[in-house]
Scaffold this motif. Structure first.
Motif, PDB file in Angstrom:
ATOM      1  N   SER A   1     -54.051 -19.674  48.647  1.00 11.64           N
ATOM      2  CA  SER A   1     -55.365 -20.053  49.168  1.00 11.64           C
ATOM      3  C   SER A   1     -55.911 -19.036  50.162  1.00 11.64           C
ATOM      4  O   SER A   1     -57.129 -18.935  50.350  1.00 11.64           O
TER       5      SER A   1
ATOM      6  N   PHE B   1     -57.965 -24.700  44.349  1.00 16.11           N
ATOM      7  CA  PHE B   1     -58.435 -24.310  45.677  1.00 16.11           C
ATOM      8  C   PHE B   1     -59.382 -23.105  45.630  1.00 16.11           C
ATOM      9  O   PHE B   1     -59.977 -22.737  46.641  1.00 16.11           O
TER      10      PHE B   1
ATOM     11  N   ARG C   1     -58.248 -28.405  54.895  1.00 19.25           N
ATOM     12  CA  ARG C   1     -58.740 -28.152  53.544  1.00 19.25           C
ATOM     13  C   ARG C   1     -58.807 -29.440  52.740  1.00 19.25           C
ATOM     14  O   ARG C   1     -58.046 -29.675  51.809  1.00 19.25           O
TER      15      ARG C   1
ATOM     16  N   TYR D   1     -63.456 -30.059  51.801  1.00 19.05           N
ATOM     17  CA  TYR D   1     -63.436 -28.680  52.253  1.00 19.05           C
ATOM     18  C   TYR D   1     -64.861 -28.145  52.277  1.00 19.05           C
ATOM     19  O   TYR D   1     -65.530 -28.074  51.255  1.00 19.05           O
TER      20      TYR D   1
END
Length: 350
Positions: free
Chosen positions: A214, A241, A308, A342
């Motif tokens: 990420s 992600f 996140r 997020y």
């Protein structure tokens, strides 16, 4: 009574509760944060831009906010400015022009029709890529979605990759009115496996997919509208992600928590129309990139208590703190709250 009512009024959305424990429960499940759209007049936080739009210009708007917005508000980004002249100056940059998009779009269609595949290389400078797939119909009734065309566009709004894809099942409905695809486009089309490998190479940007993380990764952010379904039809896997799906981004969803169409979002937040008749995948990609960019730079503080998208585990309202929470002010309770999604503004810092 007045002070008690004020104490039990949410500092973010201004809902009022008879008991402080009801306010605490509201904060426990609402996940208010600085990332929520905020009214520039009364500072009320709204769950989505659609709820903020209803607050300002809906059927039953907040009267004072609607009055100020009508004189000093931008109907695209929903911000309030100091004067009507400041709004006029702002609109020249806030509203995207379709003229250039239409010109590039027509040129792209001409180039695309000259050959079934366009590949402009890795485009190493593009951190974000938009993807659009176009489906033809398979099966006995033509209802089975079969990916027959794919387009990838970079941040500079130039085509990175385009290909017509050879269907793996017989096509029973070309859906020409919306796709513009004819049998001759697919006669010498690119095999699906070749398309899959090329898209994976572009997205991963030279990094093995199993090494992608990420943070600190060279892999690209992928944006689109209903992108998970497009990837599924293509048979391409990509880390979640790094996916920014405009159809499922909470600030852009309806107040009913359903998805808005790409056509509506482009008209409402970019100021021009798309998908009038035959769909142009390049034009859709450009709209996706522009919407993503607008959401990436919303102009709010960067603070992010929820991490996140892990708000449910980070909101600091456990039952064992109940007595302590009941002694806090509404503002202090808000400080404990974190977002449950997020926020794309963090992409600008990563």
């Amino acid at each position: 009574m007045d002070s008690e009512t004020h104490r039990n009024k949410c500092a973010a959305c201004y809902r009022q509760y008879n008991k402080v424990e009801h306010l605490i429960e509201h904060m426990r499940v609402s996940y208010h944060s600085v990332h929520e759209p905020k009214c520039g007049v009364c500072q009320k936080q709204c769950r989505s831009y659609e709820s903020l739009r209803e607050h300002l210009i809906g059927p039953l708007p907040k009267v004072e906010c609607a009055r100020v917005f009508s004189m000093r508000g931008c109907n695209l980004c929903l911000k309030i400015f100091d004067s009507s002249s400041a709004v006029r100056s702002h609109r020249t940059t806030c509203q995207f022009s379709r003229t250039m998009t239409g010109l590039i779009s027509r040129m792209s269609r001409m180039n695309i029709q000259a050959g079934s595949c366009i590949d402009n290389g890795q485009m190493s400078g593009s951190r974000v890529v938009a993807l659009v797939c176009m489906m033809v119909g398979g099966g006995s009734d033509g209802s089975l979605d079969v990916c027959a065309r794919v387009c990838l566009v970079g941040e500079d709004e130039n085509i990175i990759y385009h290909a017509y894809i050879k269907p793996q099942v017989p096509v029973t409905n070309y859906r020409y009115e919306s796709t513009g695809i004819r049998p001759e486009h697919l006669r010498d089309a690119v095999p699906l496996k070749q398309v899959q490998r090329r898209i994976q190479d572009i997205l991963c940007n030279g990094e093995p997919i199993w090494k992608i993380r990420s943070k600190g990764s060279k892999a690209r952010i992928l944006t689109g509208h209903g992108i998970d379904y497009d990837l599924k039809c293509l048979g391409v896997e990509y880390p979640s992600f790094l996916i920014r799906d405009i159809a499922n981004y909470p600030p852009l969803m309806k107040t009913s928590k359903l998805s808005n169409s790409l056509k509506y979002l482009t008209q409402a937040y970019l100021g021009y129309d798309i998908q009038n008749g035959m769909q142009d995948p390049y034009e859709d990609c450009v709209a996706e990139l522009r919407l993503y960019t607008r959401m990436r730079h919303p102009g709010h503080p960067r603070e992010y208590a929820g991490g996140r998208g892990d708000g449910p585990t980070r909101n600091n309202y456990p039952a064992w703190r109940q007595r302590e929470l009941e002694r806090m002010t509404a503002e202090a309770l808000l400080d404990l709250s974190g977002s449950d999604y997020y926020c794309w503004c963090l992409d600008a810092y990563n």
